[in-house]
Write a protein that holds these residues in place. Structure first.
Motif, short mmCIF file in Angstrom:
data_model
loop_
_atom_site.label_atom_id
_atom_site.label_comp_id
_atom_site.label_asym_id
_atom_site.label_seq_id
_atom_site.Cartn_x
_atom_site.Cartn_y
_atom_site.Cartn_z
N MET A 1 47.85 39.52 54.61
CA MET A 1 46.72 40.06 53.86
C MET A 1 46.78 41.58 53.87
SD MET A 1 42.64 39.36 54.45
CE MET A 1 42.83 37.59 54.23
N GLY A 2 46.71 42.17 52.67
CA GLY A 2 46.72 43.61 52.58
C GLY A 2 45.39 44.22 52.99
N GLU A 3 45.39 45.54 53.18
CA GLU A 3 44.17 46.22 53.63
C GLU A 3 43.10 46.25 52.55
OE1 GLU A 3 42.80 50.74 54.99
OE2 GLU A 3 44.88 50.30 54.47
N LYS A 4 43.50 46.39 51.27
CA LYS A 4 42.56 46.52 50.16
C LYS A 4 42.37 45.17 49.47
CE LYS A 4 42.65 50.96 50.95
NZ LYS A 4 43.22 51.92 50.01
N LEU A 5 41.12 44.70 49.39
CA LEU A 5 40.80 43.39 48.82
C LEU A 5 39.70 43.55 47.79
CD1 LEU A 5 40.53 41.58 52.26
CD2 LEU A 5 42.48 41.39 50.70
N ALA A 6 39.57 42.56 46.91
CA ALA A 6 38.52 42.58 45.89
C ALA A 6 37.94 41.19 45.72
CB ALA A 6 39.07 43.09 44.56
N VAL A 7 36.65 41.14 45.43
CA VAL A 7 35.96 39.88 45.12
C VAL A 7 35.49 39.96 43.67
CG1 VAL A 7 33.95 38.43 45.58
CG2 VAL A 7 35.22 39.45 47.48
N ASP A 8 35.84 38.94 42.89
CA ASP A 8 35.44 38.92 41.49
C ASP A 8 35.45 37.47 41.01
OD1 ASP A 8 34.60 39.86 39.07
OD2 ASP A 8 36.33 41.16 38.71
N GLU A 9 34.97 37.26 39.80
CA GLU A 9 34.91 35.91 39.25
C GLU A 9 36.04 35.68 38.26
OE1 GLU A 9 31.71 36.87 35.67
OE2 GLU A 9 31.04 35.87 37.50
N GLN A 10 36.40 34.42 38.08
CA GLN A 10 37.47 34.02 37.17
C GLN A 10 37.01 32.77 36.42
OE1 GLN A 10 41.20 32.01 38.62
NE2 GLN A 10 42.13 33.96 38.09
N MET A 11 37.36 32.71 35.14
CA MET A 11 37.00 31.55 34.33
C MET A 11 38.20 30.63 34.14
SD MET A 11 33.81 31.35 33.46
CE MET A 11 33.73 30.36 31.98
N VAL A 12 37.99 29.33 34.37
CA VAL A 12 39.00 28.32 34.08
C VAL A 12 38.60 27.66 32.76
CG1 VAL A 12 40.15 26.23 34.88
CG2 VAL A 12 39.34 27.93 36.53
#
Length: 250
Positions: A1-12
């Motif tokens: 796991m890298g130091e920089k992470l992001a949380v976001d939404e994705q559409m299927v």
């Protein structure tokens, strides 16, 4: 796991009949299943959660609201307290979330809506002169972003296109904005690569679309690992296998 992470939404993408199907008018694919993803800035996913309505928060996590709870659940896989950094947009950001992650030893930054800042009027010029909003023992930088580890300084200059004068100009860019713009796009990168060669098999089974999407994400993730390792070993870019060939192999 890298130091920089992001949380976001994705559409299927999915237009069949199912109670989990969502409609998001702002997305390229407006109908489908909504997935919340924790991914690195390089696009590698580390955790995800399918949106299925009201969720029960684990007893060992604080309840800070629907959007903040999602970030807390996804970030359970992040080692603490090692100062990992998580970025998210204004749907997730709140003072409670920033404080809770800070207490866990996780750095974070997110854009923020004015109604998520109790007692602070961003339209009031006096508030713009204040450099920090202090909440208990956590100092939060406040303009249009909230952060528990970085502020406006140092301010650097970046090139931007001036549409009125039709030329590139220099504009000041606070450090928190530069950091956010640089590291927030991990989920979008994963989404764009997955959409390039999406498995298109028609089926009346609602879960087939989700299963195929997960397989597509696994394929893209394998290619991202391959690309990272190839760059680390000094392989030339023209010698590396492109994502289109990895998709054909599957």
């Amino acid at each position: 796991m890298g130091e920089k992470l992001a949380v976001d939404e994705q559409m299927v993408p999915f237009k069949g009949k199912n109670r989990l199907k969502q409609y998001l008018p702002g997305k390229p694919k407006k109908w489908g299943y909504k997935i919340f993803i924790l991914a690195g800035s390089d696009g590698v996913p580390h955790n995800f959660e399918v949106y299925k309505g009201k969720a029960v928060q684990p007893v060992d996590l604080q309840d800070i609201g629907v959007s903040g709870n999602i970030v807390l659940r996804l970030s359970q896989r992040v080692p603490t307290p090692l100062n990992y950094k998580i970025f998210f947009d204004n749907w997730f950001t709140s003072v409670s979330l920033i404080k809770t992650l800070a207490q866990q030893g996780i750095h974070c930054t997110g854009t923020v809506r004015s109604n998520r800042l109790p007692g602070v009027n961003l339209k009031d010029i006096r508030c713009w002169k204040r450099n920090h909003l202090v909440c208990s023992e956590v100092t939060v930088t406040s303009v249009s972003l909230l952060s528990n580890y970085i502020g406006a300084h140092p301010v650097t200059e970046v090139d931007r296109w001036d549409g009125k004068n039709k030329k590139m100009i220099k504009v000041p860019c606070p450090a928190v904005v530069r950091e956010y713009n640089k590291n927030m796009g991990g989920v979008d990168l994963l989404d764009s690569l997955t959409a390039l060669y999406r498995t298109k098999i028609r089926s009346k089974k609602w879960y087939h679309r989700l299963m195929l999407h997960i397989i597509d994400m696994i394929t893209v993730t394998a290619w991202l690992f391959y690309k990272r390792d190839s760059n680390n070993t000094g392989m030339k870019k023209e010698e590396q296998i492109q994502v289109v060939y990895c998709r054909k192999l599957v």
